[in-house]
Design a protein around this motif. Structure first.
Motif, short mmCIF file in Angstrom:
data_model
loop_
_atom_site.label_atom_id
_atom_site.label_comp_id
_atom_site.label_asym_id
_atom_site.label_seq_id
_atom_site.Cartn_x
_atom_site.Cartn_y
_atom_site.Cartn_z
N ASP A 35 0.82 -1.21 0.00
CA ASP A 35 0.00 0.00 0.00
C ASP A 35 0.86 1.26 0.00
OD1 ASP A 35 1.01 -0.29 2.49
OD2 ASP A 35 -0.90 0.00 3.56
N LEU A 36 2.15 1.11 -0.41
CA LEU A 36 3.09 2.22 -0.61
C LEU A 36 3.51 2.91 0.67
CD1 LEU A 36 1.67 3.86 -3.87
CD2 LEU A 36 3.38 2.05 -3.61
N ARG A 37 3.27 2.29 1.83
CA ARG A 37 3.79 2.85 3.07
C ARG A 37 5.29 2.57 3.16
NH1 ARG A 37 2.89 0.74 7.42
NH2 ARG A 37 2.07 -1.28 6.69
N LYS A 38 6.03 3.54 3.63
CA LYS A 38 7.46 3.35 3.78
C LYS A 38 7.73 2.70 5.14
CE LYS A 38 11.86 5.62 2.90
NZ LYS A 38 12.55 6.88 2.56
N VAL A 39 8.50 1.61 5.11
CA VAL A 39 8.80 0.87 6.33
C VAL A 39 10.30 0.59 6.39
CG1 VAL A 39 6.52 -0.19 6.51
CG2 VAL A 39 8.31 -1.31 5.17
N TYR A 40 10.75 0.27 7.58
CA TYR A 40 12.17 0.01 7.81
C TYR A 40 12.31 -1.28 8.61
CZ TYR A 40 12.03 5.01 6.84
OH TYR A 40 11.79 6.24 6.28
N GLN A 41 13.26 -2.11 8.20
CA GLN A 41 13.58 -3.34 8.92
C GLN A 41 14.91 -3.15 9.63
OE1 GLN A 41 13.49 -6.51 6.01
NE2 GLN A 41 11.42 -7.08 6.59
N LEU A 42 14.93 -3.38 10.94
CA LEU A 42 16.12 -3.21 11.75
C LEU A 42 16.80 -4.55 11.95
CD1 LEU A 42 17.86 -1.29 13.50
CD2 LEU A 42 16.36 -1.84 15.42
N ASP A 43 18.09 -4.63 11.63
CA ASP A 43 18.90 -5.83 11.81
C ASP A 43 18.31 -7.04 11.10
OD1 ASP A 43 20.74 -4.45 13.37
OD2 ASP A 43 19.66 -4.87 15.23
N GLY A 44 17.64 -6.80 9.97
CA GLY A 44 17.10 -7.90 9.19
C GLY A 44 15.97 -8.64 9.87
N GLY A 45 15.39 -8.05 10.91
CA GLY A 45 14.32 -8.71 11.65
C GLY A 45 12.98 -8.59 10.97
N ASP A 46 11.99 -9.21 11.59
CA ASP A 46 10.63 -9.18 11.04
C ASP A 46 9.84 -7.97 11.50
OD1 ASP A 46 11.13 -11.60 9.81
OD2 ASP A 46 10.46 -12.77 11.55
N ILE A 47 10.40 -7.22 12.45
CA ILE A 47 9.68 -6.05 12.98
C ILE A 47 9.82 -4.88 12.00
CG2 ILE A 47 9.53 -4.40 14.86
CD1 ILE A 47 10.63 -6.50 16.71
N GLU A 48 8.70 -4.35 11.56
CA GLU A 48 8.70 -3.22 10.64
C GLU A 48 8.45 -1.93 11.42
OE1 GLU A 48 7.19 -5.32 6.50
OE2 GLU A 48 5.85 -3.97 7.61
N LEU A 49 9.28 -0.95 11.18
CA LEU A 49 9.15 0.35 11.80
C LEU A 49 8.72 1.36 10.75
CD1 LEU A 49 12.50 0.22 13.80
CD2 LEU A 49 10.22 -0.34 14.66
N ASP A 50 7.96 2.35 11.16
CA ASP A 50 7.51 3.37 10.21
C ASP A 50 8.13 4.72 10.55
OD1 ASP A 50 6.16 4.18 12.47
OD2 ASP A 50 4.19 3.50 11.78
N ASP A 51 7.65 5.76 9.87
CA ASP A 51 8.21 7.10 10.06
C ASP A 51 7.96 7.66 11.44
OD1 ASP A 51 9.30 7.25 7.53
OD2 ASP A 51 7.46 8.02 6.63
N ARG A 52 7.11 7.05 12.18
CA ARG A 52 6.89 7.53 13.55
C ARG A 52 8.07 7.16 14.44
NH1 ARG A 52 3.18 9.54 16.93
NH2 ARG A 52 3.13 8.77 19.08
N ARG A 53 8.80 6.13 14.09
CA ARG A 53 9.94 5.68 14.88
C ARG A 53 11.29 6.01 14.23
NH1 ARG A 53 9.61 5.08 20.19
NH2 ARG A 53 7.81 3.83 20.79
#
Length: 256
Positions: free
Chosen positions: A103-121
């Motif tokens: 859905d075109l949201r920008k997300v970030y993966q830290l240390d190759g993990g499954d947890i997705e972070l967004d622009d709020r973090r």
């Protein structure tokens, strides 16, 4: 590894240190008019003390260095219970992978993990070449040129570290024993070395003659290559060569 090149280290240090030393203030935009906020405002307090262990200079110097070397800088946004940003924590660019969801949201993966972070973090600061996801690393783009510079650095270390550059050869037509050769070398060193022996006439017997050695052409080309790589690094990071202490062709004082 690119920071191991003195020219790259100096270029990153100059740009990051200069930008980090500039003042940074918080402003309020009201109907197109920009007015500074008071020092008690949350944004002003954040910029004055963005990290518990790092000064603002150290924080922004790190951020700019990440942008120059990796093409991206990432800051972890720490918030209080009310959701206000209270601290900025730099994250090594190698630890984060940026992308977009279906859905075109920008997300970030830290240390190759499954947890997705967004622009709020995560606050993402891309450099040149931004395609909407990540910036381009100039070091990665210029890896061949920088690799050549690092290879020249290693070659020079081996060349001079092995002491293979002799100043000359003392040779004779006669076959000498090891003791005779050592004695001839000692006599030559006594007559040839030292300030008191400068410009003295040296007499050689037994058909001995001295041949002065010059630097081989391939080694002279190596020195030219190293000088050229400094110019290449200056061109890569947009820094004048004299700011990298390369004043061979230009003066660092300027003419005007």
């Amino acid at each position: 590894k690119a920071l191991g090149l003195p020219a790259v280290f100096r270029a990153v240090n100059v740009v990051a240190g200069t930008i980090a030393s500039l003042p940074i203030h918080a402003f309020r935009d009201s109907n197109g008019a920009r007015t500074p906020v008071s020092s008690s405002h949350a944004a002003a307090r954040l910029l004055a003390a963005p990290h518990p262990d790092m000064t603002p200079f150290e924080l922004w110097e790190t951020v700019i260095a990440h942008m120059m070397l990796w093409g991206n800088a990432y800051l972890w946004l720490r918030r209080d219970g009310a959701g206000q940003i209270t601290e900025l924590w730099p994250v090594h660019p190698g630890r984060i992978r940026a992308g977009r969801t279906s859905d075109l949201r920008k997300v970030y993966q830290l240390d190759g993990g499954d947890i997705e972070l967004d622009d709020r973090r995560i606050l993402h600061l891309p450099s040149f070449g931004y395609d909407g996801v990540s910036g381009v690393s100039p070091v990665r783009l210029a890896k061949e040129g920088l690799g050549l510079a690092m290879a020249a650095e290693q070659y020079g270390a081996r060349l001079f570290g092995s002491g293979s550059l002799a100043t000359g050869v003392l040779q004779t037509d006669q076959r000498l024993t090891q003791d005779q050769a050592d004695a001839l070398q000692v006599r030559w060193r006594q007559k040839h070395s030292g300030l008191s022996s400068a410009h003295e006439t040296i007499v050689l017997d037994s058909g001995a003659k001295w041949t002065q050695l010059s630097i081989p052409p391939e080694d002279a080309q190596f020195l030219e290559s190293r000088s050229f790589q400094v110019s290449e690094v200056a061109r890569l990071f947009g820094v004048p060569p004299h700011m990298l202490m390369d004043t061979e062709k230009v003066t660092s004082w300027g003419t005007g």
